[in-house]
Scaffold this motif. Structure first.
Motif, PDB file in Angstrom:
ATOM      1  N   LEU A  66       0.830  -1.205   0.000  1.00  0.00           N
ATOM      2  CA  LEU A  66       0.000   0.000   0.000  1.00  0.00           C
ATOM      3  C   LEU A  66       0.865   1.256   0.000  1.00  0.00           C
ATOM      4  CD1 LEU A  66      -2.730   1.440   0.189  1.00  0.00           C
ATOM      5  CD2 LEU A  66      -2.611   1.181   2.675  1.00  0.00           C
ATOM      6  N   ALA A  67       1.843   1.298   0.869  1.00  0.00           N
ATOM      7  CA  ALA A  67       2.721   2.460   0.949  1.00  0.00           C
ATOM      8  C   ALA A  67       3.561   2.607  -0.310  1.00  0.00           C
ATOM      9  CB  ALA A  67       3.620   2.351   2.182  1.00  0.00           C
ATOM     10  N   ALA A  68       4.007   1.485  -0.865  1.00  0.00           N
ATOM     11  CA  ALA A  68       4.832   1.530  -2.072  1.00  0.00           C
ATOM     12  C   ALA A  68       4.036   2.072  -3.261  1.00  0.00           C
ATOM     13  CB  ALA A  68       5.375   0.140  -2.388  1.00  0.00           C
ATOM     14  N   ILE A  69       2.821   1.573  -3.433  1.00  0.00           N
ATOM     15  CA  ILE A  69       1.985   2.047  -4.543  1.00  0.00           C
ATOM     16  C   ILE A  69       1.630   3.516  -4.340  1.00  0.00           C
ATOM     17  CG2 ILE A  69      -0.270   1.781  -5.669  1.00  0.00           C
ATOM     18  CD1 ILE A  69      -0.072  -1.223  -4.998  1.00  0.00           C
ATOM     19  N   ARG A  70       1.366   3.897  -3.086  1.00  0.00           N
ATOM     20  CA  ARG A  70       1.051   5.291  -2.777  1.00  0.00           C
ATOM     21  C   ARG A  70       2.211   6.217  -3.176  1.00  0.00           C
ATOM     22  NH1 ARG A  70      -0.225   5.473   3.136  1.00  0.00           N
ATOM     23  NH2 ARG A  70      -2.261   4.685   2.470  1.00  0.00           N
ATOM     24  N   THR A  71       3.421   5.835  -2.820  1.00  0.00           N
ATOM     25  CA  THR A  71       4.592   6.647  -3.157  1.00  0.00           C
ATOM     26  C   THR A  71       4.803   6.708  -4.666  1.00  0.00           C
ATOM     27  OG1 THR A  71       5.639   5.996  -1.070  1.00  0.00           O
ATOM     28  CG2 THR A  71       7.072   6.893  -2.784  1.00  0.00           C
ATOM     29  N   PHE A  72       4.658   5.565  -5.326  1.00  0.00           N
ATOM     30  CA  PHE A  72       4.846   5.487  -6.782  1.00  0.00           C
ATOM     31  C   PHE A  72       3.812   6.342  -7.509  1.00  0.00           C
ATOM     32  CE2 PHE A  72       4.433   3.115 -10.868  1.00  0.00           C
ATOM     33  CZ  PHE A  72       5.734   3.292 -11.312  1.00  0.00           C
ATOM     34  N   LEU A  73       2.562   6.276  -7.073  1.00  0.00           N
ATOM     35  CA  LEU A  73       1.488   7.050  -7.690  1.00  0.00           C
ATOM     36  C   LEU A  73       1.746   8.538  -7.560  1.00  0.00           C
ATOM     37  CD1 LEU A  73      -1.329   7.568  -8.892  1.00  0.00           C
ATOM     38  CD2 LEU A  73      -2.292   7.132  -6.615  1.00  0.00           C
ATOM     39  N   ARG A 187      -8.539   7.214  -3.651  1.00  0.00           N
ATOM     40  CA  ARG A 187      -8.340   8.155  -2.542  1.00  0.00           C
ATOM     41  C   ARG A 187      -7.422   7.604  -1.449  1.00  0.00           C
ATOM     42  NH1 ARG A 187     -13.397   6.218  -2.692  1.00  0.00           N
ATOM     43  NH2 ARG A 187     -14.296   5.151  -0.877  1.00  0.00           N
ATOM     44  N   SER A 188      -7.442   6.290  -1.221  1.00  0.00           N
ATOM     45  CA  SER A 188      -6.578   5.729  -0.174  1.00  0.00           C
ATOM     46  C   SER A 188      -5.102   5.868  -0.539  1.00  0.00           C
ATOM     47  CB  SER A 188      -6.916   4.255   0.069  1.00  0.00           C
ATOM     48  OG  SER A 188      -6.690   3.490  -1.098  1.00  0.00           O
ATOM     49  N   TYR A 189      -4.810   5.888  -1.841  1.00  0.00           N
ATOM     50  CA  TYR A 189      -3.420   6.020  -2.277  1.00  0.00           C
ATOM     51  C   TYR A 189      -2.949   7.475  -2.298  1.00  0.00           C
ATOM     52  CZ  TYR A 189      -3.948   1.174  -3.767  1.00  0.00           C
ATOM     53  OH  TYR A 189      -4.177  -0.182  -3.796  1.00  0.00           O
ATOM     54  N   PHE A 190      -3.891   8.400  -2.248  1.00  0.00           N
ATOM     55  CA  PHE A 190      -3.522   9.808  -2.232  1.00  0.00           C
ATOM     56  C   PHE A 190      -3.370  10.354  -0.811  1.00  0.00           C
ATOM     57  CE2 PHE A 190      -5.004   9.813  -6.662  1.00  0.00           C
ATOM     58  CZ  PHE A 190      -4.025  10.597  -7.247  1.00  0.00           C
ATOM     59  N   GLN A 191      -3.677   9.544   0.171  1.00  0.00           N
ATOM     60  CA  GLN A 191      -3.523   9.975   1.554  1.00  0.00           C
ATOM     61  C   GLN A 191      -2.048   9.996   1.933  1.00  0.00           C
ATOM     62  OE1 GLN A 191      -5.868   7.152   3.715  1.00  0.00           O
ATOM     63  NE2 GLN A 191      -7.836   7.934   2.968  1.00  0.00           N
ATOM     64  N   ASP A 192      -1.723  10.722   2.990  1.00  0.00           N
ATOM     65  CA  ASP A 192      -0.336  10.813   3.441  1.00  0.00           C
ATOM     66  C   ASP A 192       0.184   9.438   3.838  1.00  0.00           C
ATOM     67  OD1 ASP A 192      -0.252  13.527   3.050  1.00  0.00           O
ATOM     68  OD2 ASP A 192      -0.917  14.001   5.084  1.00  0.00           O
ATOM     69  N   ALA A 193       1.397   9.136   3.412  1.00  0.00           N
ATOM     70  CA  ALA A 193       1.999   7.836   3.707  1.00  0.00           C
ATOM     71  C   ALA A 193       2.347   7.733   5.183  1.00  0.00           C
ATOM     72  CB  ALA A 193       3.241   7.630   2.860  1.00  0.00           C
ATOM     73  N   GLU A 194       2.018   6.587   5.789  1.00  0.00           N
ATOM     74  CA  GLU A 194       2.346   6.363   7.193  1.00  0.00           C
ATOM     75  C   GLU A 194       3.808   5.974   7.363  1.00  0.00           C
ATOM     76  OE1 GLU A 194      -0.346   3.412   8.536  1.00  0.00           O
ATOM     77  OE2 GLU A 194      -2.140   4.624   8.204  1.00  0.00           O
ATOM     78  N   ILE A 195       4.386   5.342   6.359  1.00  0.00           N
ATOM     79  CA  ILE A 195       5.788   4.957   6.415  1.00  0.00           C
ATOM     80  C   ILE A 195       6.458   5.357   5.105  1.00  0.00           C
ATOM     81  CG2 ILE A 195       5.431   3.045   8.006  1.00  0.00           C
ATOM     82  CD1 ILE A 195       5.473   1.159   5.656  1.00  0.00           C
ATOM     83  N   SER A 196       7.743   5.534   5.171  1.00  0.00           N
ATOM     84  CA  SER A 196       8.508   5.903   3.985  1.00  0.00           C
ATOM     85  C   SER A 196       9.062   4.644   3.335  1.00  0.00           C
ATOM     86  CB  SER A 196       9.642   6.845   4.369  1.00  0.00           C
ATOM     87  OG  SER A 196      10.423   7.163   3.235  1.00  0.00           O
ATOM     88  N   VAL A 197       8.855   4.508   2.051  1.00  0.00           N
ATOM     89  CA  VAL A 197       9.346   3.337   1.325  1.00  0.00           C
ATOM     90  C   VAL A 197      10.071   3.790   0.070  1.00  0.00           C
ATOM     91  CG1 VAL A 197       7.521   1.814   2.153  1.00  0.00           C
ATOM     92  CG2 VAL A 197       7.192   3.091   0.045  1.00  0.00           C
ATOM     93  N   THR A 198      10.927   2.919  -0.420  1.00  0.00           N
ATOM     94  CA  THR A 198      11.648   3.184  -1.660  1.00  0.00           C
ATOM     95  C   THR A 198      10.963   2.423  -2.793  1.00  0.00           C
ATOM     96  OG1 THR A 198      13.734   3.445  -0.480  1.00  0.00           O
ATOM     97  CG2 THR A 198      13.863   3.029  -2.842  1.00  0.00           C
ATOM     98  N   VAL A 199      10.671   3.113  -3.861  1.00  0.00           N
ATOM     99  CA  VAL A 199      10.016   2.474  -5.003  1.00  0.00           C
ATOM    100  C   VAL A 199      11.020   2.354  -6.130  1.00  0.00           C
ATOM    101  CG1 VAL A 199       7.724   3.312  -4.388  1.00  0.00           C
ATOM    102  CG2 VAL A 199       9.171   4.703  -5.860  1.00  0.00           C
ATOM    103  N   PRO A 200      10.832   1.370  -7.018  1.00  0.00           N
ATOM    104  CA  PRO A 200      11.800   1.173  -8.108  1.00  0.00           C
ATOM    105  C   PRO A 200      11.777   2.332  -9.093  1.00  0.00           C
ATOM    106  CG  PRO A 200       9.862  -0.205  -8.419  1.00  0.00           C
ATOM    107  CD  PRO A 200       9.740   0.392  -7.051  1.00  0.00           C
TER     108      PRO A 200
END
Length: 396
Positions: A66-73, A187-200
């Motif tokens: 979830l966090a990874a897709i959120r960051t990538f999006l 909308r769930s992916y546009f919310q602020d990320a709870e954790i920081s992740v690295t995306v490819p």
């Protein structure tokens, strides 16, 4: 998904039918020619959708997906807005020159179409995320809503006297509305990320091959409308516009099938399973729909054209059926292209690019009649499907 694309395609066809009946031959020819250019832009920016879907599908099985897709999006979202605005400005500035090239008296229809470019960059990011997460209900809803809004906007803008400009302006307005609906689904992916992740990082190699493949396919399915508008009389171009509209119907179902095929074949291949059964089903569905429509075009060409568009348009005769056959073959090429890109295989992309270049050169030299143009289309379609089989099937 295929059902949603058929419905969406039906509403888009209604836009063309309504435009054909209300605009008259010359304005309708302008509308179809500019729409063909926009379709090339749509396929080009679908690179963004395919790349987004490819990486999103991989991220769905990653830790903290979830966090990874959120960051990538969010990363892609910012990129799309920036370059979409730049592309829109560039297209507006080029509109007067393009109008001269395709023999349009006013650049304003091209300006109206240019305004769609910003959403053609942004929408593929949201569409690709919906596709990669296999949220096909959301993706199908967005496609249908865009087509419904486009029909409504086109009807209103033509009725108030904006002619081809109004019919074309309906696209940027409708894509904006559809983008807002897509944001609701995501909308769930546009919310602020709870954790920081690295995306490819997105592979430049994969993106380049995707660009080449989709550009090649875009040119293949739209070059005939541009060539006819460029080299034939206004009357012939106006009559051929109805053929273009009906021929494109053969591609509607394929678009949905390809959207489903892409992430599923990627996931099957990643997990070590044979993805060819999914490919076979997709090809069978595409050819079945196209064949049925093509038979109707051969036997009832005059009735279909004059019932849908009015009797001011000439019966295209065998030309309509032949274009239906060509676009059915193009539907197959679309499936092969989605399959090749979903598995990150590029031989077919290279062959397709060469084939399309040959088709364009052939049309440039041999355009003495519509029959010649259509025969070139069919030969290109046959060659493209054979290339798909030879370059992808042996690898499993």
């Amino acid at each position: 998904m295929s059902g949603a694309m058929v419905i969406a395609g039906g509403f888009d066809a209604l836009v063309n039918i309504l435009s054909g009946r209300w605009l008259g031959k010359e304005e309708f020819a302008v509308f179809v020619a500019v729409t063909a250019l926009l379709q090339i832009a749509v396929h080009l920016t679908n690179v963004i959708r395919n790349v987004t879907a490819y990486y999103t599908a991989e991220l769905t099985v990653a830790p903290n997906s979830l966090a990874a897709i959120r960051t990538f999006l969010r990363k892609n979202w910012r990129w799309a807005w920036r370059w979409g605005l730049i592309a829109t400005l560039g297209a507006v500035l080029l509109s007067p020159f393009m109008a001269q090239f395709i023999k349009i008296d006013s650049p304003w229809p091209l300006v109206a179409g240019s305004l769609a470019l910003v959403m053609l960059f942004v929408r593929p990011v949201t569409d690709g995320t919906l596709q990669g997460t296999q949220n096909f209900i959301g993706l199908g809803t967005v496609q249908i809503q865009q087509s419904v809004f486009r029909l409504l906007f086109a009807a209103v803008l033509i009725l108030i006297g904006l002619q081809a400009f109004g019919a074309l302006l309906s696209l940027p307005l409708a894509t904006t509305m559809a983008m807002l609906i897509a944001v609701v689904f995501l909308r769930s992916y546009f919310q602020d990320a709870e954790i920081s992740v690295t995306v490819p990082s997105i592979s430049l190699r994969y993106s380049t091959y995707t660009l080449i493949g989709l550009l090649s396919f875009a040119l293949l399915v739209n070059v005939d409308a541009i060539v006819v508008k460029r080299f034939f009389s206004e009357t012939v171009a106006g009559d051929y516009s109805t053929v273009v509209t009906l021929g494109k119907i053969n591609l509607f179902a394929t678009l949905g099938i390809g959207m489903v095929l892409f992430p599923k074949s990627t996931q099957r291949h990643t997990s070590g399973k044979d993805s060819r059964p999914v490919l076979a089903l997709a090809l069978a569905a595409a050819f079945l729909v196209g064949t049925l429509l093509t038979l109707a075009y051969f036997f009832f060409s005059g009735f279909i054209v004059q019932t849908l568009f009015s009797d001011i348009y000439t019966d295209p005769g065998i030309i309509l059926g032949l274009v239906g056959a060509a676009t059915t073959l193009y539907a197959g090429i679309s499936i092969w292209l989605n399959y090749a890109l979903s598995l990150d295989r590029h031989s077919f992309v290279i062959v397709l690019g060469i084939l399309v270049a040959l088709v364009i050169v052939a049309m440039g030299f041999f355009h003495d009649s519509l029959f010649t143009i259509v025969i070139i289309m069919i030969l290109g379609g046959v060659a493209g499907n054979l290339a798909g089989a030879f370059t992808t099937l042996p690898k499993g």
